[in-house]
Scaffold this motif. Structure first.
Motif, PDB file in Angstrom:
ATOM      1  N   ALA A   1      10.287  -3.005 -13.821  1.00 30.69           N
ATOM      2  CA  ALA A   1       9.539  -2.276 -14.614  1.00 30.69           C
ATOM      3  C   ALA A   1       8.286  -2.567 -14.438  1.00 30.69           C
ATOM      4  N   SER A   2       8.163  -4.236 -14.047  1.00 25.82           N
ATOM      5  CA  SER A   2       6.750  -4.282 -13.584  1.00 25.82           C
ATOM      6  C   SER A   2       6.179  -3.901 -12.427  1.00 25.82           C
ATOM      7  N   PHE A   3       6.959  -4.313 -11.912  1.00 22.74           N
ATOM      8  CA  PHE A   3       6.931  -3.510 -10.322  1.00 22.74           C
ATOM      9  C   PHE A   3       6.599  -2.204 -10.064  1.00 22.74           C
ATOM     10  N   ILE A   4       7.139  -1.169 -10.560  1.00 22.74           N
ATOM     11  CA  ILE A   4       6.756   0.380 -10.478  1.00 22.74           C
ATOM     12  C   ILE A   4       5.699   0.387 -11.450  1.00 22.74           C
ATOM     13  N   SER A   5       5.143   0.228 -12.280  1.00 18.21           N
ATOM     14  CA  SER A   5       4.059   0.394 -13.350  1.00 18.21           C
ATOM     15  C   SER A   5       2.897  -0.356 -11.597  1.00 18.21           C
ATOM     16  N   ASP A   6       2.596  -1.788 -11.512  1.00 15.18           N
ATOM     17  CA  ASP A   6       2.101  -2.489 -10.352  1.00 15.18           C
ATOM     18  C   ASP A   6       1.885  -0.897  -9.485  1.00 15.18           C
ATOM     19  N   ILE A   7       2.966  -0.855  -9.108  1.00 12.93           N
ATOM     20  CA  ILE A   7       2.165   0.423  -7.915  1.00 12.93           C
ATOM     21  C   ILE A   7       1.965   1.500  -7.799  1.00 12.93           C
ATOM     22  N   ASP A   8       1.774   1.616  -9.615  1.00 11.09           N
ATOM     23  CA  ASP A   8       1.303   2.844  -9.553  1.00 11.09           C
ATOM     24  C   ASP A   8      -0.268   3.053 -10.233  1.00 11.09           C
ATOM     25  N   ARG A   9      -0.325   1.492 -10.519  1.00  8.65           N
ATOM     26  CA  ARG A   9      -2.195   0.981 -10.535  1.00  8.65           C
ATOM     27  C   ARG A   9      -2.402   0.960  -8.772  1.00  8.65           C
ATOM     28  N   GLY A  10      -1.948   0.996  -8.116  1.00 11.82           N
ATOM     29  CA  GLY A  10      -1.978   0.240  -6.676  1.00 11.82           C
ATOM     30  C   GLY A  10      -2.288  -0.564  -6.617  1.00 11.82           C
ATOM     31  N   LEU A  11      -1.581  -1.840  -6.590  1.00 15.69           N
ATOM     32  CA  LEU A  11      -1.796  -3.478  -7.287  1.00 15.69           C
ATOM     33  C   LEU A  11      -1.676  -4.267  -5.444  1.00 15.69           C
ATOM     34  N   TYR A  12      -0.565  -3.358  -5.077  1.00 16.92           N
ATOM     35  CA  TYR A  12      -0.036  -3.939  -3.854  1.00 16.92           C
ATOM     36  C   TYR A  12      -0.256  -3.500  -2.854  1.00 16.92           C
ATOM     37  N   GLY A  13      -0.403  -3.726  -1.481  1.00 17.13           N
ATOM     38  CA  GLY A  13      -0.943  -3.174  -0.148  1.00 17.13           C
ATOM     39  C   GLY A  13       0.801  -3.379   0.512  1.00 17.13           C
ATOM     40  N   PHE A  14       1.462  -3.630   0.484  1.00 11.90           N
ATOM     41  CA  PHE A  14       2.657  -3.604   1.205  1.00 11.90           C
ATOM     42  C   PHE A  14       3.761  -3.715   0.398  1.00 11.90           C
ATOM     43  N   PHE A  15       4.575  -2.731   0.654  1.00 12.03           N
ATOM     44  CA  PHE A  15       5.692  -2.615  -0.154  1.00 12.03           C
ATOM     45  C   PHE A  15       6.898  -2.256  -0.220  1.00 12.03           C
ATOM     46  N   SER A  16       8.055  -2.125  -0.117  1.00  9.09           N
ATOM     47  CA  SER A  16       9.233  -1.912  -0.240  1.00  9.09           C
ATOM     48  C   SER A  16       9.511  -0.752  -1.468  1.00  9.09           C
ATOM     49  N   LEU A  17      10.119   0.603  -1.367  1.00  7.08           N
ATOM     50  CA  LEU A  17      10.981   1.050  -2.716  1.00  7.08           C
ATOM     51  C   LEU A  17      11.165   2.281  -2.080  1.00  7.08           C
ATOM     52  N   GLY A  18      12.438   2.974  -2.979  1.00  5.42           N
ATOM     53  CA  GLY A  18      12.921   4.012  -2.880  1.00  5.42           C
ATOM     54  C   GLY A  18      12.308   5.455  -3.275  1.00  5.42           C
ATOM     55  N   TRP A  19      12.587   6.056  -2.963  1.00  6.20           N
ATOM     56  CA  TRP A  19      11.683   7.725  -3.646  1.00  6.20           C
ATOM     57  C   TRP A  19      13.275   8.324  -3.161  1.00  6.20           C
ATOM     58  N   SER A  20      14.324   9.021  -4.682  1.00 10.07           N
ATOM     59  CA  SER A  20      14.896  10.551  -4.788  1.00 10.07           C
ATOM     60  C   SER A  20      14.083  11.411  -5.380  1.00 10.07           C
ATOM     61  N   LEU A  21      14.481  12.569  -4.129  1.00 11.87           N
ATOM     62  CA  LEU A  21      13.888  13.806  -5.046  1.00 11.87           C
ATOM     63  C   LEU A  21      14.792  14.301  -5.723  1.00 11.87           C
ATOM     64  N   ASP A  22      13.043  14.597  -6.738  1.00 15.42           N
ATOM     65  CA  ASP A  22      13.914  15.370  -8.245  1.00 15.42           C
ATOM     66  C   ASP A  22      14.015  16.546  -8.051  1.00 15.42           C
ATOM     67  N   TYR A  23      14.297  17.730  -6.818  1.00 15.00           N
ATOM     68  CA  TYR A  23      14.237  18.551  -6.701  1.00 15.00           C
ATOM     69  C   TYR A  23      14.233  18.886  -5.387  1.00 15.00           C
ATOM     70  N   PRO A  24      15.256  19.720  -4.463  1.00 21.80           N
ATOM     71  CA  PRO A  24      15.546  19.615  -2.952  1.00 21.80           C
ATOM     72  C   PRO A  24      14.191  21.000  -2.628  1.00 21.80           C
ATOM     73  N   ASP A  25      12.981  19.825  -2.292  1.00 18.44           N
ATOM     74  CA  ASP A  25      11.828  21.324  -1.150  1.00 18.44           C
ATOM     75  C   ASP A  25      11.195  19.398  -0.937  1.00 18.44           C
ATOM     76  N   PRO A  26      10.834  19.550   0.325  1.00 19.98           N
ATOM     77  CA  PRO A  26       9.940  18.228   0.633  1.00 19.98           C
ATOM     78  C   PRO A  26       8.918  18.673   0.103  1.00 19.98           C
ATOM     79  N   HIS A  27       8.112  19.427  -0.708  1.00 16.62           N
ATOM     80  CA  HIS A  27       6.817  19.508  -1.772  1.00 16.62           C
ATOM     81  C   HIS A  27       7.094  18.204  -2.191  1.00 16.62           C
ATOM     82  N   ASN A  28       7.769  17.617  -3.182  1.00 22.18           N
ATOM     83  CA  ASN A  28       8.091  17.109  -3.907  1.00 22.18           C
ATOM     84  C   ASN A  28       8.068  15.366  -3.527  1.00 22.18           C
ATOM     85  N   VAL A  29       8.051  15.290  -2.389  1.00 21.92           N
ATOM     86  CA  VAL A  29       7.718  13.700  -1.451  1.00 21.92           C
ATOM     87  C   VAL A  29       7.160  14.083  -1.043  1.00 21.92           C
ATOM     88  N   LEU A  30       6.633  15.371  -0.001  1.00 17.88           N
ATOM     89  CA  LEU A  30       5.064  15.235   1.132  1.00 17.88           C
ATOM     90  C   LEU A  30       3.981  15.477  -0.158  1.00 17.88           C
TER      91      LEU A  30
END
Length: 598
Positions: free
Chosen positions: A480-509
């Motif tokens: 939970a802290s990891f996700i919040s810290d990423i949103d706040r730009g606290l990490y220079g280099f990080f590993s994560l996953g992204w699951s699309l919320d709807y089937p369109d490239p717009h949602n990720v790109l």
């Protein structure tokens, strides 16, 4: 979003939660949600101004910290109550046999069930069963009516705006029987957009609506693009036509909420929400599991099963074999025997590719990652084939680009950045940081709290050591802290996953890389990429959009803004008496279709 892979890889060890850090065997994190600022080209401010207004003087960040502290206090109280209950109960009782009409499944524990706050898969997979919105994605990932009677057609207005008129179903109610009206949607959408709610998703998912940006910045008292026509009729007007707006209304941010409940207890209401979906949350035992019971008055066809029992922890395959679960996720420790045709589990094994990706990301405003040569060196030094085949036993699919297979913008022939140690060394030598101590202090941040970061991360770490002579430090942070810290730009280099919320490239790109997007956690500000994304955002020509998104994807990969690692694949076991259950490619409500052959 982040969910399924965590289970597969964690027991790898355990459940389907969003694998957060990478695809390590201990867990990978998946985030979810997307959108854009919603401003048409002719009505936008400069990108710099947009970002500046969103970050205005640190006040929003401080509010977010305060909200997190409040949530942490509530979570701590829950844990204390759960611990006291466990102590009183003593040793765990034997698992009760399955009840008639009960479906027992494994999932990761939700972080937050307030739809306005959801950015992870573990929370979303539960929320979609409890709440509902105007529209929903069906099992074929097509937009379908939910609380609305139909999917509306757009009406083009003289000023270039576009209006969608929704008619609310007359039989739609909350779980307590209270009727759902158009006013409930207006209040919900405005509540989610309001700055005090601190939603990390609403400004992007709802930002197309006329007046939403002004409302978020507290310049107006209502969102003028959301109008109640009568008790059952709602008009939503957006700034200009876009092919993705109705998709955005299927995301939890647009789910209707019970105003009375939310206002009566703003901090804790989501622990026992009064939703409108096919299931009611009737029990939530922290760290153990939760129970969803069928809502018999559901406005669509009620669920086939009477109850869904969700287990958070434990050896998923072992529980399956012990008849404690009807569905389980298969991790690396069990995949070989499950794949064996001679094993009795093989006939109960199902697999399906998902619309999600795991990656390494750079904050390109932070040294040394502001140098493309450093990023390219790190990318070319990773042998993804070895990791996929030897470390992960082909549980996942190697990724060479960002858009996953199954979408038109995915180019199966695109080679990506190939493993080339000599080229990696050349890039590192060409970096302006070559020979400086800056390269001695590189840190990769991942989600987790284990004794080790997991075999995949360790393998990558060894490759950087062997091919580049770099000792990259691995930092683990609670999810939970990891996700919040990423949103706040606290990490220079990080590993994560992204699951699309709807089937369109717009949602990720668009959401992750458009310079003014809230989801732009890599701090990218590229005018050429922005221009392509803006053109694709408002184009209704599918061939044009596909071409534009492929260009953007290639540019991002070739600048190593992200290092794509793997695409997710669901590996599950399902009992033969379970009917109409199949892994989903995205987070969608689907448990109401499942039935049990008694």
């Amino acid at each position: 979003m982040v969910d399924r892979i965590a289970r597969e890889l964690r027991g790898m060890a355990a459940l389907k939660l969003l694998i957060i850090g990478l695809l390590l065997t201990v867990g990978i994190g998946l985030a979810a949600c997307g959108g854009d600022d919603g401003q048409p080209e002719q009505d936008t401010q400069s990108q710099a101004t947009q970002r500046a207004e969103r970050e205005e003087d640190g006040e929003a960040e401080q509010q977010e910290v305060t909200r997190q502290e409040r949530q942490a206090t509530i979570q701590q109280e829950q844990q204390q109550q759960a611990g006291a209950a466990q102590a009183e109960a003593g040793d765990a009782a034997p698992v009760a046999p399955r009840e008639r009409g009960e479906f027992r499944i494994a999932r990761a524990e939700p972080i937050n069930l307030d739809p306005a706050q959801i950015t992870d898969v573990s929370s979303a997979v539960i929320a979609v069963e409890i709440f509902g919105g105007l529209l929903v994605l069906d099992r074929d990932l097509r937009i379908a009516p939910d609380l609305a009677e139909s999917v509306p057609s757009p009406t083009l207005n003289d000023d270039g705006t576009v209006t969608y008129r929704f008619t609310i179903r007359r039989n739609a109610t909350f779980h307590d029987g209270k009727p759902i009206r158009a006013q409930d949607f207006k209040w919900t959408l405005e509540r989610n957009l309001h700055p005090e709610t601190l939603s990390p998703t609403a400004p992007d998912f709802l930002g197309d609506i006329v007046g939403a940006a002004e409302y978020v910045r507290e310049r107006v008292d209502e969102v003028v693009g959301i109008q109640v026509v009568d008790e059952y009729t709602l008009d939503i007007t957006i700034l200009q036509a876009t092919p993705v707006f109705l998709y955005k209304l299927t995301y939890p941010t647009a789910y209707v909420l019970d105003r009375d409940q939310v206002e009566a207890d703003p901090e804790r209401w989501a622990l026992n929400p009064n939703g409108s979906g096919p299931f009611r949350l009737t029990e939530w035992q922290l760290g153990e599991g939760l129970t969803l019971e069928r809502f018999d008055d559901y406005h669509l066809e009620p669920a086939q099963v009477a109850k869904v029992s969700v287990r958070f922890a434990g050896g998923s395959v072992e529980q399956f074999e012990n008849d404690e679960l009807d569905q389980a996720f298969v991790g690396i420790n069990d995949i070989e025997r499950v794949r064996d045709p001679a094993n009795e589990l093989n006939s109960q094994y199902v697999t399906r590719s998902e619309l999600s990706i795991f990656y390494l990301a750079f904050n390109v405003s932070t040294p040394p990652f502001d140098d493309v040569n450093v990023r390219l060196a790190l990318a070319h030094a990773i042998d993804k084939t070895t990791i996929t085949q030897e470390v992960q036993a082909d549980l996942l699919i190697q990724a060479r680009q960002i858009v996953p297979p199954g979408l038109a913008a995915h180019d199966a022939d695109y080679p990506g950045l190939v493993f080339d140690p000599e080229l990696a060394q050349e890039y590192l030598a060409a970096s302006r940081y070559a020979g400086t101590t800056t390269l001695e202090d590189i840190r990769l941040t991942i989600s987790g709290a284990g004794a080790t970061p997991g075999p995949s991360i360790e393998a990558i770490q060894d490759m950087w050591r062997q091919h580049l002579g770099l000792e990259v430090d691995i930092q683990q942070v609670e999810f939970a802290s990891f996700i919040s810290d990423i949103d706040r730009g606290l990490y220079g280099f990080f590993s994560l996953g992204w699951s699309l919320d709807y089937p369109d490239p717009h949602n990720v790109l668009d959401y992750k890389f458009y310079s003014a997007s809230l989801g732009n956690d890599v701090q990218l500000d590229d005018e050429a990429i922005d221009a392509l994304l803006e053109e694709a955002r408002y184009s209704f020509d599918q061939e044009v959009r596909t071409s534009l998104y492929r260009q953007v994807d290639n540019m991002l990969v070739e600048q190593a803004i992200w290092i794509p690692l793997y695409y997710s694949v669901a590996h599950e076991l399902v009992k033969p008496y379970v009917q109409d259950y199949e892994p989903t490619r995205m987070v969608i409500p689907h448990l109401r279709f499942v039935s049990i052959e008694e």
